[in-house]
Write a protein that holds these residues in place. Structure first.
Motif: not given
Length: 470
Positions: A342-371
């Motif tokens: 949630n919130g600014s915690g998206l930053a740490g998750l974004l880095s993983h998503m970007r790394a995996r997209i760049a490497g063509g690796q695996g499935e990703q499921w994001l659950l994210f909360g805000e206001r």
């Protein structure tokens, strides 16, 4: 704007599939633990020149990597003096381990309101509840914390009290936010221990010289603030900014997804602040997501206020990249990932998503909360594009404000319990990033409901459940 919808869950396979998957998971954990033990044995081989010098136990409990880094540095200094050292995470420390070492150094972090780091929970339950005869044992405890929390050194204090109650002669140093003056006290204590051991082992001959400041921070890089973008205009919550930093005259330093950027403010050079890095080096810049926070008394947060409004675009700042080993991808790089935050915690998750997209690796499921979906759809267009291009397999959003029913990310997780189990059976790893209070605690509770205490423990021990909550 992020779509205000939730994907309908797929149904589970049969119970037989669950049992097979659980057996495979247990086998994987056993292999991982065995490999970790072999690594410990390899790293703790006594140096040839150590002779019969008494061994020192260096134990660490680390949530963001600071305590672990300091433990490795203390171990390096002692081993360079040809002293025998056993370096262990606290979850590998037993009563027998303590009994075999006449002296110990402890480097332990406290998370949230007085909690031990995630990997230390077994030590808390299995060792700190025991009676152990430590008469004659000498210990020095470095307790790391953050004064913004009331019980910011509570785990270190509890460890210190337990050691004393077992008969050990123990001293402790409480460190607020990596205070340089407190760390120098720790350095002096370790250096004094080193000299004492060398005198005992070498018949009072002084040991080899050690640099005056052996506890040096990693090298910093000068970054320039290229852009600052408000991501939640009109939100009733704190302003959330994206800060893009570039390096002018040199290459970007290397980091991995999950790592942290640490900085000291001009107005407070004694205390370092850590922020999750949202980008990867291939992006050509270091990106942070920073919430402009307000303290309980209404005053602005010192670090976030300076980053969000104090420094100007074009200004420079020294940033230190810190390895966050407990939140890196590691062996999970090719697994399906369940990313929760949630919130600014998206930053740490974004880095993983970007790394995996760049490497063509695996499935990703994001659950994210805000206001509010109208104002707090953080990087919604980017996430929508990733969904359309198949870079995200699932995207589930929770809005705690707005016209509909209040929904938090842990509520969505519970609604998707069957899907979660299916992903875990297929080997998925779970990463949680964001606020400890509310989201972090709620998600942990729901995961325990869905997977059971033992199931979540197995995931944690195998490195498939990792958290960066604050």
């Amino acid at each position: 704007m992020m779509p205000d919808w939730i994907l309908s869950p797929a149904r589970l396979a049969g119970v037989g599939g669950l049992l097979v998957a659980y057996a495979a998971l247990c086998a994987r954990v056993a292999w991982t633990v065995r490999r970790q033990r072999l690594d410990v044995l390899r790293d703790n081989d006594a140096p040839a020149a150590a002779g019969d010098s008494p061994a020192v136990l260096v134990a660490y409990a680390s949530q963001t990597g600071q305590a672990e880094s300091l433990a490795h540095e203390a171990t390096r200094m002692l081993r360079e003096s040809d002293l025998r050292v056993t370096l262990l995470p606290v979850d590998a420390v037993t009563a027998n381990t303590l009994g075999a070492h006449p002296r110990s150094l402890w480097l332990v972090s406290t998370t949230g309101e007085g909690d031990a780091p995630d990997h230390a929970l077994g030590f808390v339950q299995n060792v700190l509840t025991e009676r152990v005869d430590l008469t004659g044992h000498e210990a020095l405890v470095l307790a790391l914390g953050d004064r913004e929390y009331r019980h910011y050194c509570a785990f270190g204090e509890r460890l210190q009290q337990w050691l004393t109650a077992q008969g050990a002669k123990s001293e402790w140093i409480c460190v607020d936010n990596m205070s340089c003056s407190a760390l120098r006290l720790w350095q002096s204590g370790v250096s004094a221990l080193r000299q004492e051991l060398l005198c005992d082992a070498q018949e009072s001959r002084p040991g080899p010289p050690v640099e005056e400041e052996w506890l040096l921070p990693p090298e910093a890089t000068i970054f320039r603030l290229a852009r600052r973008t408000l991501l939640n205009a009109g939100s009733q919550g704190g302003a959330l900014y994206q800060l893009d930093f570039v390096v002018n005259d040199s290459d970007l330093p290397h980091w991995q997804s999950g790592d942290l950027a640490s900085l000291c403010l001009p107005a407070d050079p004694e205390h370092a602040r850590d922020y999750s890095i949202a980008s990867i080096p291939a992006d050509g810049e270091l990106q942070l997501l920073v919430r402009q926070s307000t303290r309980a008394d209404g005053s602005p947060g010192v670090a976030s206020n300076w980053l969000c409004t104090g420094m100007n675009v074009g200004d420079s700042v020294a940033l230190t990249i810190r390895q966050h080993s407990s939140f890196r991808l590691g062996d999970n790089a090719n697994r399906p990932l369940i990313l929760i935050g949630n919130g600014s915690g998206l930053a740490g998750l974004l880095s993983h998503m970007r790394a995996r997209i760049a490497g063509g690796q695996g499935e990703q499921w994001l659950l994210f909360g805000e206001r509010y979906p109208a104002h707090d759809a953080i990087l919604g267009e980017q996430l929508r594009q990733w969904m359309q291009r198949g870079r995200l397999a699932r995207l589930d959003l929770a809005w705690s404000r707005g016209s509909g029913e209040r929904t938090y990310v842990q509520d969505v997780l519970l609604q998707q319990a069957d899907v979660l189990k299916t992903w875990v059976e297929r080997g998925a790893a779970i990463y949680v990033c964001g606020s400890r209070q509310g989201m972090g605690q709620g998600v942990h509770h729901v995961l325990t409901q869905i997977l059971g205490d033992e199931g979540l423990r197995v995931l944690s021990q195998s490195g498939r459940y990792r958290r960066d909550v604050y």
